[in-house]
Write a protein that holds these residues in place. Structure first.
Motif, PDB file in Angstrom:
ATOM      1  N   THR A  32       5.312  20.759 -15.569  1.00 54.56           N
ATOM      2  CA  THR A  32       4.783  21.245 -16.846  1.00 54.56           C
ATOM      3  C   THR A  32       5.912  21.525 -17.823  1.00 54.56           C
ATOM      4  N   VAL A  33       7.004  22.086 -17.321  1.00 55.41           N
ATOM      5  CA  VAL A  33       8.170  22.324 -18.180  1.00 55.41           C
ATOM      6  C   VAL A  33       8.707  21.000 -18.714  1.00 55.41           C
ATOM      7  N   GLY A  42      -0.377  16.840 -15.712  1.00 57.26           N
ATOM      8  CA  GLY A  42      -1.463  16.347 -14.870  1.00 57.26           C
ATOM      9  C   GLY A  42      -1.485  14.833 -14.798  1.00 57.26           C
ATOM     10  N   GLU A  43      -1.192  14.174 -15.924  1.00 55.48           N
ATOM     11  CA  GLU A  43      -1.150  12.711 -15.930  1.00 55.48           C
ATOM     12  C   GLU A  43      -0.026  12.188 -15.048  1.00 55.48           C
ATOM     13  N   VAL A  47      -3.285  14.820 -11.199  1.00 58.04           N
ATOM     14  CA  VAL A  47      -4.212  15.923 -10.926  1.00 58.04           C
ATOM     15  C   VAL A  47      -4.732  16.423 -12.269  1.00 58.04           C
ATOM     16  N   SER A  48      -5.757  17.233 -12.230  1.00 56.53           N
ATOM     17  CA  SER A  48      -6.335  17.735 -13.473  1.00 56.53           C
ATOM     18  C   SER A  48      -5.477  18.843 -14.075  1.00 56.53           C
ATOM     19  N   ALA A  49      -5.555  18.985 -15.384  1.00 55.85           N
ATOM     20  CA  ALA A  49      -4.822  20.057 -16.060  1.00 55.85           C
ATOM     21  C   ALA A  49      -5.311  21.422 -15.587  1.00 55.85           C
TER      22      ALA A  49
END
Length: 338
Positions: A32-33, A42-43, A47-49
């Motif tokens: 995420t960072v 997620g992309e 996986v989903s956000a």
């Protein structure tokens, strides 16, 4: 209860809870960072956000602090998040080293080598070496990142990659040279350019020529571009940070460029570009240089890869000099560490 007792209790709770932090949560946090948002992370991770957000919220609950400022356009690290991210980066490197040492015990049946190089090097030098390495060690995987020379040195210095390959970047005390070879520097032009028949050129020969200027550090190293600007009277009509764009503009007849042949060897072989070597003390030869972090012990995969890159330098260098139509300088190759 005294405040100090309360504080010690809270610190103990945080310390104990952190032991149970799952590596998956740290991976979600780290990506995420790097990505700048949970959706983009997620992309990357498939996986989903919302799954990423749940794991990060668990981390925040365990650590009793916020790690991100959540905004409409993405996320931004808090001070606590910055601290954790530095820890996670170190953890990633140490985990990769541990896996590498375990792979050493398997005799290079597995492993992973992380390389960063400039685009032209990735096009003309690296593929043949990787193909030879893969033939001998098919279980080893690779990550190859295309970066600028300065970015490569930064990644070597911060221990983010195993091997960096760049053209004459400024040296850094943390980066050790694993091998290097001088490369020709010359003028590229569209076929039919009047001066293309010359065996070599000096900067003063280029007066009045339209010039496609590369940003310092592109296409052949650092420092010489400023020297050329001072010593050559040609007019720069376009500046770019991409050696590939320079070549395209030269092919289109917009002007000449100055660079090494690395990255355009196919164009030169097919006659789509002309290359005339520069023989001028104001335009020193750049070096294709292999870098590793000083004092770092590479995994077996990384060490074998570095040795194969060193061994490939003399033959590759000779190919480049032959294609440029110039004589390789004596002592132009060093395959030992320094």
């Amino acid at each position: 209860m005294l405040f100090s007792d309360f504080r010690r209790g809270r610190e103990k709770k945080v310390a104990n809870s952190f032991v149970h932090v799952h590596l998956v949560a740290l991976r979600y946090f780290s990506e995420t960072v790097r990505s700048g948002s949970m959706r983009q992370a997620g992309e990357v991770l498939a996986v989903s956000a919302s799954a990423i957000n749940r794991q990060i919220m668990k981390l925040e609950d365990q650590l009793q602090c916020r790690l991100f400022e959540r905004r409409a356009e993405g996320v931004r690290l808090t001070a606590a998040g910055e601290v954790l991210y530095q820890y996670v980066r170190r953890l990633d490197r140490e985990l990769e080293r541990a896996i590498g040492q375990i792979d050493d015990l398997r005799g290079l049946r597995r492993g992973h080598v992380h390389i960063a190089c400039e685009a032209g090097i990735g096009r003309d030098f690296l593929p043949a070496v990787l193909a030879d390495f893969h033939a001998s060690h098919p279980g080893v995987t690779y990550k190859v990142e295309i970066k600028s020379a300065l970015e490569i040195l930064e990644q070597v210095a911060t221990d983010e990659i195993d091997i960096g390959i760049a053209m004459s970047p400024p040296t850094r005390p943390e980066a050790a040279i694993g091998g290097r070879a001088l490369m020709p520097l010359g003028v590229i032009a569209a076929p039919g350019w009047p001066l293309a028949a010359k065996s070599s050129l000096r900067l003063q020969d280029l007066g009045g020529e339209r010039y496609i200027r590369a940003k310092d550090g592109m296409g052949g190293g650092y420092g010489w571009q400023k020297i050329i600007d001072q010593g050559a009277p040609q007019a720069a009509i376009l500046e770019t940070n991409s050696p590939d764009i320079m070549s395209v503009m030269v092919k289109a007849g917009l002007g000449i460029g100055i660079r090494s042949p690395i990255g355009i060897m196919s164009d030169l072989s097919r006659g789509e570009l002309s290359f005339v070597p520069l023989d001028d003390s104001l335009a020193p030869h750049p070096s294709l240089t292999l870098f590793v972090r000083g004092g770092r012990i590479l995994s077996s995969g990384g060490a074998v890869m570095l040795e194969m890159l060193r061994e490939a330098l003399p033959a590759f260098s000779q190919r480049v000099w032959d294609l440029a139509g110039a004589q390789m300088p004596l002592g132009g190759i060093s395959t030992g560490a320094s």
